[in-house]
Design an enzyme around this catalytic site. Structure first.
Site, mmCIF file in Angstrom:
data_model
loop_
_atom_site.group_PDB
_atom_site.id
_atom_site.type_symbol
_atom_site.label_atom_id
_atom_site.label_comp_id
_atom_site.label_asym_id
_atom_site.label_seq_id
_atom_site.Cartn_x
_atom_site.Cartn_y
_atom_site.Cartn_z
ATOM 1 C CG MET A 49 43.830 -13.374 4.959
ATOM 2 S SD MET A 49 43.531 -14.875 3.981
ATOM 3 C CE MET A 49 45.230 -15.440 3.748
ATOM 4 C CB CYS A 50 37.195 -13.814 3.956
ATOM 5 S SG CYS A 50 37.236 -13.500 2.179
ATOM 6 N NE ARG A 51 39.054 -9.868 10.325
ATOM 7 C CZ ARG A 51 39.688 -9.717 11.492
ATOM 8 N NH1 ARG A 51 39.096 -10.043 12.615
ATOM 9 N NH2 ARG A 51 40.895 -9.211 11.535
#
Lengths: 272, 272, 272, 272
Positions: free
Chosen positions: C1-3
């Protein structure tokens, strides 16, 4: 030979000289027709003064002409005093820490030219950097070593004198070691607001250095005369620097130039 | 902490240990669970011996796990002796010249660990590099400086002795300067065919170094016993090194291992 | 997952949330402890609004934690509305055009999540981009394709409706093709001043989208209440978003927060 | 215009033509004197066949002339059939997936020239790629799209016919859409051992294509005559290709050349 711009004047977006004009520094980096290097594609850098007391830096190993980030940054970053540099390496690796300009505290520095016989001069030059500044040597170029040596010789309070002393020391050390023309033709702008200095020396002769300490009430030139295209950018008694011919063409299309800018080729030092 | 592999054995594609296994070095670089660093994403490098007398090098500042080139290179490059390294920087910049392994002539070198108090030890260490090798200092790491100092101390003919001398000198200089534990725990493989050496020292104690000079008729171990998974990779009287635990899991699935390989964590030096 | 972070508030240097705090986005990118990805080292990006009507962009394929440029840029670039994103690729290459945020005209967009079965959904999604915007597809990500499809569906005048229509279309096309859960959990902030929108949808359900059109007289929240740590950032009837827990810890040490910011993990959409 | 080399012959280190000669491809990339582009600094790539059935690839966004890795790789990688390419972008971003050569299965492909009006031709061209190959479209160039379209049109079994069909289709589609000269002058080598083909077409005219299916018992030319410097590299009835003039100078210094190599400028197709 590297190419560079120093801008000093009203606060403007960097793109005004670095990326937008048809003869911008970036355009010059691709078609380096007047240069001894066929291209200035060995990395580039920006250094600029803004709200923060220390200058900002942007270094990239890719050529300036294909860096999309550069166009955005030059459009959005505004400054009254900035440096831009496109590199043609003289041998040290293409790394970000080897890209100009260099920063130390509030000082910015860049360099065109080469310390001749660098392989033999390197240790002597590095030895001039005091321990307190050696941690700031993050790259391996001749340019950064000279910059830190000048700061170490008192460049923060007496930049002209310190530069002269360092160049003289290098020349002396080279002579003692039988090394010829160590400092060749050197062109080195460096700055800490509100002070800006540009040196040009040939074989370490410090007489050719120019110096300015402009008030922030630019566009007055250091000598009290307004900057205008084609006029000297920095001056000291007995010397003046003219704009590069190719850059002057771009510049001369603009009539509103409270600027001090310079690219390397055809930067002339003439007795006035 | 960095991680590394040294392979010595039959000529194989590098992918066999670097990129293909489920516990490959590249996989370890992402999930550095047993490490003090949370990741080994600060660049990486390969060094290998092939047809040319000097080793090949590949350095990249991007993390190993996202470098498409690495997968192709490890599939196509075959070697009987190679180094692979994923970096977790201890402070020096992420540049290609700062990536391990380092090469000088026919020698390859890499390093895990850190010269403590590097900011104070740096000049002393660089001073140990003879002029003839100073031109090979293309980066700014502690590791490269130690490598060149060892070569300068006679490492090409007496690597064990030279390493011991350099580590002792560093320890002495540190003591004289009131600097504690300069060399901490150091793990340094270096090689020139058909010689390979791995040192591990604690606080400069050279007794823990291991050394091998295998014939090319590998898979015999230097001591005459065949390499096998979990067994010592290099050995000298009184010391042996075991594989890292996580790497050993990958390795233990293979029964055909004429190899000498090692990743850093859990590399144990035990009296045999 | 990106942030990611979106900031909306008083004009501040980007470093205030991106690089300086002990729980900054950059620090989170190294130790992605709460994430399904072990690290967010697959490139990063900034997008910000300043004096120029179009936003600035900075994309880099190296990890955010080792990019020296980022520290300087975040210190010197000031903005009242910016996006920052650290990427964990779900398969598309690590290139600058694949780094978030994406810009088109005055719009900025970024994305966390993944279009499931992208290999099967890709052509369908790209087909939703009108010819007039297809030239703006400079990368190959699912995220950019969805962004341009939303703009093509009228996103510039009706962003909420356009987003709902695109997500519904994707869901319908997937169903027709026997492809499950194409849009999974999607979190997509996008903005053009003075409008900012954040959507979160699960399996294409557009009811979970939040929307705001704050006046420039921030720090008032869109709903008229001041922003404060832990409070909703953007809101629309029936939904609210809370700060990520880890980011909230950093934020809660500051009492002066006219901000709207968000990193991905633990972003909750709750009925109020 | 890009520049490229195809080598087919005895197994040699790549450096023999790519990096070592005074007129090597890398040297040509800096001083692109005969080119319409002033430099070929927009990335580069290698593709080569070795022990593995699928070719190796190396792509880099930096200019070839400053990439230290390239020198090591060209010294250590040996091949009997390889491609090398230095790029001058015609508009698509400088990313690794946009660097030539491209690989798909056992096929290698590269391209010099440009699909004219690419912004209008792009969707038409991409539509020619079958679903089964669309996942191999990792970049955004015209070149890669044409490559995959040719493979999709049966290029793996009938490369000449498939290329002719794709170029004809593009020409027809362009005519129907009122788009002029879509395929201009195209030079496209592609290969899967033991087959190698080079096409040159002008405005889609497939008559100018050359084709070879050399046995591995090179240095026989496809037509049964041995390759020698300055002689045709690939041939088909009625056409022949000569070496580039500048490259021929380097080549003519070597008398031992069972090679088929070519750089772009001055590649002539003449009726024999």
């Amino acid at each position: 030979m590297c190419r560079w711009i120093v801008y000093l004047g009203d606060t403007v977006p960097l793109e005004q000289y670095v990326t937008a004009p048809s003869h911008s520094l970036v355009v010059q980096s691709v078609r380096a027709l007047e240069s001894t290097a066929s291209t200035n594609g060995d990395g580039f850098g920006l250094g600029w003064y803004g709200a923060h007391p220390e200058p900002g830096l942007y270094h990239e190993v890719r050529p300036a002409w294909s860096d999309e980030n550069l166009r955005y940054l030059c459009r959005h970053i505004h400054s009254h005093l900035y440096f831009a540099h496109v590199r043609a390496s003289t041998g040290t690796p293409i790394t970000r820490p080897n890209c100009h300009p260099f920063a130390c505290g509030t000082w910015l520095f860049m360099h065109n030219g080469v310390i001749g016989n660098w392989s033999r001069m390197r240790r002597m030059t590095e030895a001039l950097i005091p321990d307190s500044l050696y941690g700031s040597r993050v790259g391996t170029t001749d340019s950064e070593a000279v910059f830190l040596a000048i700061l170490g010789a008192g460049g923060d309070t007496d930049p002209v004198g310190a530069t002269a002393r360092v160049l003289a020391t290098l020349t002396d050390m080279a002579s003692a070691g039988g090394i010829s023309s160590p400092t060749g033709a050197i062109s080195m702008p460096f700055a800490t607001p509100p002070t800006i200095m540009r040196t040009r020396s040939i074989s370490g002769n410090p007489a050719a250095m120019s110096w300015s300490s402009p008030s922030r009430s630019i566009p007055s030139a250091p000598s009290g005369r307004p900057f205008h295209p084609g006029a000297p950018c920095w001056r000291s008694p007995g010397s003046r620097s003219a704009l590069s011919r190719s850059f002057a063409k771009a510049v001369s299309r603009r009539s509103d130039l409270p600027l001090a800018c310079c690219s390397w080729r055809r930067v002339l030092i003439r007795a006035s």
